[in-house]
Write an enzyme that holds these catalytic residues in place. Structure first.
Site, PDB file in Angstrom:
ATOM      1  N   GLY A   1       0.779  -1.236   0.000  1.00 27.28           N
ATOM      2  CA  GLY A   1       0.000   0.000   0.000  1.00 27.28           C
ATOM      3  C   GLY A   1       0.805   1.277   0.000  1.00 27.28           C
ATOM      4  O   GLY A   1       0.236   2.366   0.055  1.00 27.28           O
TER       5      GLY A   1
ATOM      6  N   GLU B   1       5.177  -5.157   2.576  1.00 28.04           N
ATOM      7  CA  GLU B   1       5.101  -5.864   1.285  1.00 28.04           C
ATOM      8  C   GLU B   1       4.790  -4.890   0.154  1.00 28.04           C
ATOM      9  O   GLU B   1       3.738  -4.995  -0.488  1.00 28.04           O
ATOM     10  CB  GLU B   1       3.962  -6.889   1.315  1.00 28.04           C
ATOM     11  N   PRO B   2       5.668  -3.953  -0.133  1.00 30.70           N
ATOM     12  CA  PRO B   2       5.352  -2.995  -1.192  1.00 30.70           C
ATOM     13  C   PRO B   2       5.548  -3.601  -2.575  1.00 30.70           C
ATOM     14  O   PRO B   2       6.544  -4.277  -2.831  1.00 30.70           O
ATOM     15  CB  PRO B   2       6.348  -1.857  -0.954  1.00 30.70           C
TER      16      PRO B   2
ATOM     17  N   ARG C   1       3.793  -1.715  -5.691  1.00 31.12           N
ATOM     18  CA  ARG C   1       3.739  -0.501  -6.499  1.00 31.12           C
ATOM     19  C   ARG C   1       4.926   0.428  -6.231  1.00 31.12           C
ATOM     20  O   ARG C   1       5.563   0.931  -7.156  1.00 31.12           O
ATOM     21  CB  ARG C   1       2.444   0.253  -6.149  1.00 31.12           C
TER      22      ARG C   1
ATOM     23  N   ARG D   1      -5.016  -0.655 -15.681  1.00 25.16           N
ATOM     24  CA  ARG D   1      -5.248   0.135 -14.477  1.00 25.16           C
ATOM     25  C   ARG D   1      -6.127   1.368 -14.692  1.00 25.16           C
ATOM     26  O   ARG D   1      -6.998   1.649 -13.855  1.00 25.16           O
ATOM     27  CB  ARG D   1      -3.892   0.531 -13.869  1.00 25.16           C
TER      28      ARG D   1
ATOM     29  N   CYS E   1     -11.813  -4.242 -29.378  1.00 26.63           N
ATOM     30  CA  CYS E   1     -13.162  -4.156 -29.941  1.00 26.63           C
ATOM     31  C   CYS E   1     -14.177  -3.681 -28.910  1.00 26.63           C
ATOM     32  O   CYS E   1     -15.325  -4.112 -28.927  1.00 26.63           O
ATOM     33  CB  CYS E   1     -13.564  -5.532 -30.447  1.00 26.63           C
TER      34      CYS E   1
ATOM     35  N   TYR F   1       1.822  -3.012 -11.902  1.00 26.40           N
ATOM     36  CA  TYR F   1       0.445  -3.174 -12.373  1.00 26.40           C
ATOM     37  C   TYR F   1       0.301  -2.635 -13.795  1.00 26.40           C
ATOM     38  O   TYR F   1      -0.684  -2.002 -14.141  1.00 26.40           O
ATOM     39  CB  TYR F   1      -0.550  -2.521 -11.388  1.00 26.40           C
TER      40      TYR F   1
HETATM   41  C1  PLP Z   1      -1.165  -9.470   0.248  1.00 17.78           C
HETATM   42  C2  PLP Z   1      -0.650  -8.318  -0.545  1.00 17.78           C
HETATM   43  N1  PLP Z   1       0.550  -7.791  -0.225  1.00 17.78           N
HETATM   44  C3  PLP Z   1       1.077  -6.761  -0.916  1.00 17.78           C
HETATM   45  C4  PLP Z   1       0.396  -6.183  -1.986  1.00 17.78           C
HETATM   46  C5  PLP Z   1       1.061  -5.051  -2.733  1.00 17.78           C
HETATM   47  O1  PLP Z   1       0.344  -3.881  -2.624  1.00 17.78           O
HETATM   48  P1  PLP Z   1       0.996  -2.529  -3.190  1.00 17.78           P
HETATM   49  O2  PLP Z   1       1.426  -2.768  -4.581  1.00 17.78           O
HETATM   50  O3  PLP Z   1      -0.133  -1.560  -3.077  1.00 17.78           O
HETATM   51  O4  PLP Z   1       2.131  -2.173  -2.303  1.00 17.78           O
HETATM   52  C6  PLP Z   1      -0.864  -6.681  -2.342  1.00 17.78           C
HETATM   53  C7  PLP Z   1      -1.616  -6.078  -3.448  1.00 17.78           C
HETATM   54  O5  PLP Z   1      -2.690  -6.471  -3.840  1.00 17.78           O
HETATM   55  C8  PLP Z   1      -1.407  -7.777  -1.606  1.00 17.78           C
HETATM   56  O6  PLP Z   1      -2.594  -8.302  -1.920  1.00 17.78           O
END
Ligand code: PLP
Length: 384
Positions: A229, A267-268, A270, A306, A335, A363
């Protein structure tokens, strides 16, 4: 002004001369800079696990691995890509609300820490192992989470994790399992959040939840996984996430929770992968229709979904043409009238002009509808 393009005009032209269009291009230097900026801002007790779903390109994974990243996987395909990196145990995680048995077997064989999303996961893991196995429990919290956020889904009903209020019942049932031990908590409650204070407010609530669960049920958490996030700018006037403030805030949270002696996990996806990518596509034709001028491109939502999912376009510029204020609706070759990449102001365009879409490292292709209409899958070019 935040730079949203990892490659300048000259580099974009050189890349398309060599690789053709449409194509995705990724800058190894930009990906590394983004990882280092985050890593150095965070306390040592925070592990960075790159969310592979954002972009599973092998060179990108290898670069992050060489910088010390762990990995968050969400399918057997992602597990296999990370397996190819030959990492030591403990650096891979596996989450997902619908894990198939083959995926659980794969994760267990790799020594991956599994985020159990409900009692079924716990029971199935228990049946597959013959020794004590630590897992994390993914909880869908009862506290207010980014309500309006379509990706997270707010704090209403959710397919993810176990509802916080259902945890006592789950623990009672899990007490009879032979081998599985809950040793971590996982909560994912933000998406594309560039405000460090908002992320920290969520992280603080997660630590408080962990403390409540620990006090009430005697759970010992080795890990608290705060999910992804972390946000990035998609427009030049948006400011980037202040990773220093995030790091300082996480240190303060650890100090405020001395009962917790384990590690935090972020867990980034993006944040780490987005800025390194530029998607390049040419204008095939310009069409005027009832007062709207369309620029119809070589690729659309088959490559960049996206904008349709979120209503937010990727930043775009016309390579070699500078700025302009002609309104265009960017359409793809598919299409369906859903095939739109945004409504933008650009210089006067004509067939053959090259457009560059910035921050498409996360993404982008990983989320595209590449099978639809069977257009060729664009190459992904890694630039060191
Ligand atoms: C379990 C989990 N971790 C990490 C992420 C990565 O999220 P972000 O790309 O927003 O950091 C996601 C995204 O869907 C997720 O489902």
């Amino acid at each position: 002004m935040t730079s949203l393009f990892a490659f300048d005009d000259a580099a974009c032209l050189a890349l398309t001369e060599t690789h053709g269009t449409p194509c995705f291009t990724y800058s190894g230097a930009a990906a590394e800079a983004q990882f280092r900026a985050l890593r150095t801002a965070l306390p040592d007790r925070v592990r960075v696990a790159y969310a592979v779903k954002a972009n599973a390109h092998g060179r990108l994974l290898a670069r992050f691995a060489s910088l010390g990243a762990s990995f968050d996987c969400a399918s057997i395909g992602e597990l296999e890509r990370v397996e190819a990196l030959s990492l030591p145990p403990g650096r891979t995680f596996f989450a997902g609300p619908g894990k198939r048995e083959a995926e659980l077997r794969k994760a267990l064989a790799m020594g991956v820490r599994i985020q159990a999303e409900g009692f079924e996961d716990l029971a199935r893991i228990d049946a597959l192992v013959d020794r004590e196995t630590a897992v994390n429990l993914r909880v869908h919290p009862a506290f207010d989470i980014d309500e309006g956020n379509r990706i997270i889904g707010g704090s209403g009903p959710s397919a993810f994790g176990v509802d916080e209020e259902a945890v006592p019942d789950l623990l009672a049932r899990a007490a009879n399992l032979r081998h599985v031990r809950i040793r971590g908590l996982h909560v994912f409650a933000a998406s594309n959040q560039r405000d460090a204070s908002k992320l920290l407010a969520i992280h603080g609530a997660v630590l408080a939840l962990a403390q409540r669960l620990s006090d009430a049920h005697g759970l010992v958490f080795e890990q608290i996984d705060l999910g992804g996030g972390l946000g990035i700018p998609y427009e030049p006037d948006q400011s980037p996430l202040d990773v220093q403030a995030l790091g300082i805030g996480l240190s303060a949270l650890l100090a405020a929770h001395p009962w917790f002696t384990g590690e935090l996990i972020l867990e980034p996806g993006r944040f780490l992968a987005g800025p390194c990518g530029v998607y390049l596509a040419k204008v095939v034709r310009i069409k005027e229709s009832r007062g709207t001028r369309f620029a119809i491109l070589e690729g659309g939502i088959n490559h960049l979904l996206r904008p349709l999912l979120t209503g937010e376009p990727f930043p775009v510029r016309a390579v070699g043409k500078g700025r302009g204020d002609h309104p265009y609706t960017l359409a793809g070759p598919l299409c369906t009238s859903l095939d739109r990449l945004g409504e933008v102001l650009l210089p006067e365009l004509s067939a053959g002009d090259l457009l560059a879409f910035g921050t498409t490292g996360a993404y982008g292709l990983s989320e595209g509808m590449t099978h639809f209409l069977s257009h060729p899958v664009p190459p992904e070019v890694w630039v060191d």
